[in-house]
Design an enzyme around this catalytic site. Structure first.
Site, PDB file in Angstrom:
ATOM      1  N   CYS A 142       0.875  -1.257  -0.159  1.00  0.00           N
ATOM      2  CA  CYS A 142       0.007   0.114  -0.082  1.00  0.00           C
ATOM      3  C   CYS A 142       0.771   1.270   0.002  1.00  0.00           C
ATOM      4  O   CYS A 142       1.856   1.357   0.652  1.00  0.00           O
ATOM      5  CB  CYS A 142      -0.947   0.081   1.230  1.00  0.00           C
ATOM      6  SG  CYS A 142      -1.838  -1.554   1.447  1.00  0.00           S
ATOM      7  N   ARG A 146       4.934  -0.995  -6.367  1.00  0.00           N
ATOM      8  CA  ARG A 146       4.785  -1.678  -4.964  1.00  0.00           C
ATOM      9  C   ARG A 146       3.722  -2.891  -5.402  1.00  0.00           C
ATOM     10  O   ARG A 146       3.617  -3.719  -4.519  1.00  0.00           O
ATOM     11  CB  ARG A 146       4.531  -0.873  -4.026  1.00  0.00           C
ATOM     12  CG  ARG A 146       5.621   0.119  -3.443  1.00  0.00           C
ATOM     13  CD  ARG A 146       4.906   1.011  -2.414  1.00  0.00           C
ATOM     14  NE  ARG A 146       6.119   1.506  -1.635  1.00  0.00           N
ATOM     15  CZ  ARG A 146       6.360   1.551  -0.423  1.00  0.00           C
ATOM     16  NH1 ARG A 146       5.809   0.643   0.120  1.00  0.00           N
ATOM     17  NH2 ARG A 146       7.547   2.112   0.049  1.00  0.00           N
ATOM     18  N   TRP A 163      -3.305  -2.575  -1.438  1.00  0.00           N
ATOM     19  CA  TRP A 163      -3.311  -3.995  -1.505  1.00  0.00           C
ATOM     20  C   TRP A 163      -4.122  -4.722  -0.583  1.00  0.00           C
ATOM     21  O   TRP A 163      -3.767  -4.781   0.771  1.00  0.00           O
ATOM     22  CB  TRP A 163      -1.730  -4.412  -1.349  1.00  0.00           C
ATOM     23  CG  TRP A 163      -1.461  -5.775  -1.756  1.00  0.00           C
ATOM     24  CD1 TRP A 163      -1.339  -6.288  -2.957  1.00  0.00           C
ATOM     25  CD2 TRP A 163      -1.279  -6.873  -1.102  1.00  0.00           C
ATOM     26  NE1 TRP A 163      -0.823  -7.586  -2.732  1.00  0.00           N
ATOM     27  CE2 TRP A 163      -0.912  -8.153  -1.554  1.00  0.00           C
ATOM     28  CE3 TRP A 163      -1.131  -7.043   0.520  1.00  0.00           C
ATOM     29  CZ2 TRP A 163      -0.743  -9.269  -1.093  1.00  0.00           C
ATOM     30  CZ3 TRP A 163      -0.941  -8.403   1.143  1.00  0.00           C
ATOM     31  CH2 TRP A 163      -0.685  -9.377   0.184  1.00  0.00           C
ATOM     32  N   ASN A 173      -2.181   2.294   5.945  1.00  0.00           N
ATOM     33  CA  ASN A 173      -1.210   1.202   5.457  1.00  0.00           C
ATOM     34  C   ASN A 173      -1.143   0.412   6.979  1.00  0.00           C
ATOM     35  O   ASN A 173      -0.928   1.135   8.118  1.00  0.00           O
ATOM     36  CB  ASN A 173       0.189   1.598   5.162  1.00  0.00           C
ATOM     37  CG  ASN A 173       0.117   2.129   3.797  1.00  0.00           C
ATOM     38  OD1 ASN A 173      -1.018   2.236   2.987  1.00  0.00           O
ATOM     39  ND2 ASN A 173       1.087   2.818   3.115  1.00  0.00           N
ATOM     40  N   GLY A 174      -0.823  -1.008   6.705  1.00  0.00           N
ATOM     41  CA  GLY A 174      -0.764  -1.768   7.928  1.00  0.00           C
ATOM     42  C   GLY A 174      -2.083  -2.675   8.328  1.00  0.00           C
ATOM     43  O   GLY A 174      -3.037  -2.785   7.366  1.00  0.00           O
ATOM     44  N   GLU A 198      14.976 -20.237  -5.599  1.00  0.00           N
ATOM     45  CA  GLU A 198      14.825 -18.554  -6.278  1.00  0.00           C
ATOM     46  C   GLU A 198      14.397 -19.006  -7.561  1.00  0.00           C
ATOM     47  O   GLU A 198      13.478 -18.062  -7.963  1.00  0.00           O
ATOM     48  CB  GLU A 198      16.254 -17.853  -6.177  1.00  0.00           C
ATOM     49  CG  GLU A 198      16.013 -16.496  -6.864  1.00  0.00           C
ATOM     50  CD  GLU A 198      15.012 -15.663  -6.540  1.00  0.00           C
ATOM     51  OE1 GLU A 198      14.845 -14.628  -7.030  1.00  0.00           O
ATOM     52  OE2 GLU A 198      14.474 -15.902  -5.405  1.00  0.00           O
ATOM     53  N   GLU A 251       5.921 -17.027  -9.355  1.00  0.00           N
ATOM     54  CA  GLU A 251       5.366 -15.814  -9.015  1.00  0.00           C
ATOM     55  C   GLU A 251       4.875 -15.052 -10.129  1.00  0.00           C
ATOM     56  O   GLU A 251       3.783 -14.339 -10.210  1.00  0.00           O
ATOM     57  CB  GLU A 251       6.590 -14.820  -8.757  1.00  0.00           C
ATOM     58  CG  GLU A 251       6.950 -14.919  -7.318  1.00  0.00           C
ATOM     59  CD  GLU A 251       8.057 -13.888  -6.925  1.00  0.00           C
ATOM     60  OE1 GLU A 251       7.999 -13.104  -5.925  1.00  0.00           O
ATOM     61  OE2 GLU A 251       8.981 -13.742  -7.602  1.00  0.00           O
ATOM     62  N   HIS A 276      13.632 -39.212  -1.785  1.00  0.00           N
ATOM     63  CA  HIS A 276      12.959 -39.068  -0.422  1.00  0.00           C
ATOM     64  C   HIS A 276      11.425 -38.565  -1.009  1.00  0.00           C
ATOM     65  O   HIS A 276      10.836 -38.030   0.339  1.00  0.00           O
ATOM     66  CB  HIS A 276      13.615 -38.545   0.717  1.00  0.00           C
ATOM     67  CG  HIS A 276      14.948 -38.920   0.749  1.00  0.00           C
ATOM     68  ND1 HIS A 276      15.040 -40.094   1.698  1.00  0.00           N
ATOM     69  CD2 HIS A 276      16.162 -38.761   0.370  1.00  0.00           C
ATOM     70  CE1 HIS A 276      16.359 -40.460   1.886  1.00  0.00           C
ATOM     71  NE2 HIS A 276      17.022 -39.822   1.206  1.00  0.00           N
TER      72      HIS A 276
END
Length: 610
Positions: free
Chosen positions: A2, A27, A74, A104-105, A483, A490, A506
């Site tokens: 946000c 962002r 977001w 935000n938060g 990664e 993603e 395994h």
């Protein structure tokens, strides 16, 4: 995540607010909005589309004003729909809206407050925790916005950065922060708020970084900062030159592709023409701190966590210092055994990652005061919280999936490894000279790997039809496999997992069929023969192998085994080079599938909430 922008001026501030939102788009967000004080009333526009659509709406509705706030959201509480978008209003039950607020938060006690406010007549139009804050400020308002904000935040549990203004007090915006970043921009008879100094680039370069618990009162010619109890506090004004050139795409199709190809420059800049390895690369106190530690604790999230895992192999093998690597969000909530002789290393691109900041504070609370951060933002909270720092020079990274930030983190962590090895007398003059020579050649070596793009594009066309993939690596290349899998999932939305190649039998081997591509990192190192055996396990079961192999590994293409040869083996720095083709594979696979490469669904660039 946000983004917040706020302004008080003697000119129409809607262009400033909207430009600020555009600068924060990288962002990630799923809705946006703006509210202004106009002719004694509050006006707003909100959208679940991009900022460009919001701007068109603002123009169409002729929304202008001298005081206002704006936000990119977001979603956390409540879906990405217009009535959940910020800014939120309060006071409608008493006539026209009186309070406008962005946040935000996450407010953890919002349900309790919501019930209380409903009991005194407030009607909630959203599912957000944010609307609770707006209504509580309105409920406590008695003619002084600053006072009502101070009263409100004393009742909030959780993390927040807020910006709020009131219909009855023109030319005034009040902000507050706890656990989420917020900065003030100073101007001439105008002042600004933002969650990131980047949002104010081109508007002001005079920036104040608020600290946890700060409350700020912005008026035309005054910035007044207090703590949560109303006591005045002084905060330094910094002159911050924010580079905005990275916002230009140039000849590239997406920012992610541009940033992949910027890595030779970014790594070169991060090395800063270093002539010798000294602890002072990490700060004036580094020599004393490095001499006083006997182990290392690395705290990070996501891609930065994989950088930390790679660094563990380097530090333990070269400096002979034990290393623990912890996911920050897990570390802070488990009981651990502290050691005051630990070097606590945080890794963060933004320097504002909420979980990593909280984990850092937790470690310090346990008595571990030797702290160092690897960070891409010199003015961030992480840098201010740590004794020592190494600033990477990746530049602004717009694409949500990290590329150049990761490789510059690895570069900085290799320098840290060398410095620790030197302090522990594990690095000879010859070894230092060889390491520096390899580092100086690294940008050229990365450029040679980037030249493999056409071959990787051919592989991407095959991957685009798949829904699952495995990534294999051994030793210090296992984190690089992690990664690579993360990048693929993603941005292409293909389910991908990474394993140490020795773990195949395994469990993961049960998934291997001709429909499962298996990406393998095959450097010429001491584990190569073991890796070849693991590859045969896949091949014998009909799996399709896609191998990034060093040129002298004697791994050749055949039925079911596809090989792209890396230009050269690069020793300890090989993980950095092997990262590049995995980035390109993920990027071109996503392009072939037609996904939103730079803004993948459900993800945000800078994660400033838990």
């Amino acid at each position: 995540m946000c983004g917040i922008v706020g302004a008080v001026a003697q000119r129409d501030i809607t262009p400033i607010l909207l430009e600020g939102l555009k600068r924060l788009e990288y962002r990630g967000y799923d809705s946006c909005g703006v509210a202004v004080h106009a002719d004694g009333d509050l006006r707003r526009a909100r959208s679940t589309d991009r900022v460009a659509e919001l701007q068109a709406q603002v123009t169409k509705e002729s929304i202008t004003g001298f005081t206002g706030i704006a936000h990119t959201r977001w979603a956390t509480h409540g879906g990405p729909v217009t009535h959940n978008a910020h800014p939120h209003f309060s006071g409608q039950n008493k006539g026209s809206a009186r309070i406008a607020l962005v946040h935000n938060g996450i407010i953890e006690n919002y349900e309790e407050l919501r019930t209380e406010l409903q009991g005194v007549g407030y009607i909630f139009e959203s599912q957000t925790d944010t609307e609770v804050v707006a209504h509580l400020i309105d409920h406590l308002y008695a003619g002084d916005l600053l006072e009502s904000v101070q009263q409100t935040i004393r009742r909030l549990t959780g993390a927040y950065a807020i910006a709020v203004f009131c219909r009855d007090e023109p030319h005034r915006v009040v902000g507050a922060r706890h656990g989420s970043p917020l900065v003030v921009g100073r101007g001439e008879n105008e002042n600004f708020l933002a969650s990131d100094a980047l949002a104010l680039a081109g508007t002001t370069d005079q920036i104040i970084y608020l600290e946890d618990g700060d409350v700020v009162d912005l008026q035309l010619s005054r910035v007044w900062i207090t703590d949560i109890d109303g006591r005045a506090v002084d905060r330094k004004v910094h002159t911050v030159q924010v580079h905005t050139g990275a916002a230009e795409l140039g000849p590239y199709r997406h920012y992610m592709q541009k940033e992949i190809f910027e890595q030779p420059r970014a790594v070169g800049d991060t090395l800063q023409d270093i002539e010798s390895i000294t602890p002072e690369l990490f700060g004036d106190e580094a020599y004393k701190v490095f001499n006083d530690i006997d182990n290392v604790l690395i705290l990070a999230c996501g891609t930065s966590y994989y950088a930390g895992l790679t660094a563990r192999y380097w530090i333990e093998s070269m400096a002979k210092i034990p290393v623990n690597v912890e996911i920050a969000s897990e570390y802070r909530y488990r009981e651990s055994v502290p050691n005051p002789r630990t070097l606590v290393v945080t890794i963060s691109q933004s320097g504002e990652t909420a979980d990593t900041l909280a984990a850092l504070k937790h470690a310090r609370g346990l008595g571990m005061d030797h702290t160092l951060t690897i960070c891409n933002v010199a003015t961030s909270a992480m840098v201010r919280e740590c004794k020592l720092a190494y600033i990477t020079r990746a530049g602004v990274e717009i694409g949500v999936a990290s590329t150049k930030a990761f490789t510059t983190q690895l570069t900085a962590l290799f320098l840290l490894t060398l410095a620790l090895a030197q302090i522990k007398k594990r690095l000879s003059d010859q070894q230092e000279a060889e390491a520096l020579k390899a580092l100086r050649h690294l940008p050229v070596a990365i450029g040679a790997v980037l030249a493999l793009e056409p071959q990787i594009m051919a592989w991407a066309d095959r991957f685009a039809t798949k829904e699952n993939a495995l990534f294999l690596g051994r030793g210090m290349h296992y984190p690089i496999a992690l990664e690579g899998a993360l990048k693929l999932k993603e941005i292409s939305y293909i389910h991908a997992e990474a394993y140490p190649a020795g773990e195949l039998k395994h469990g993961p081997l049960a998934l291997v069929t001709e429909a499962m591509p298996v990406v393998t990192i095959a450097p010429r190192d001491e584990l190569l023969e073991k890796l070849k055996s693991n590859m045969q396990e896949v091949h014998a079961r009909g799996g399709e192998l896609y191998v990034f192999a060093d040129s002298d590994t004697k791994i050749g293409s055949s039925e079911g085994i596809h090989v792209i040869r890396m230009p050269e083996h690069y020793g300890k720095l090989s993980p950095i080079l092997h990262t590049i083709p995995l980035q390109l594979l993920a990027y071109h696979t996503a392009c072939a599938r037609g996904t939103d490469v730079d803004k993948p669904r459900n993800l945000a660039k800078s994660v400033t909430v838990e």
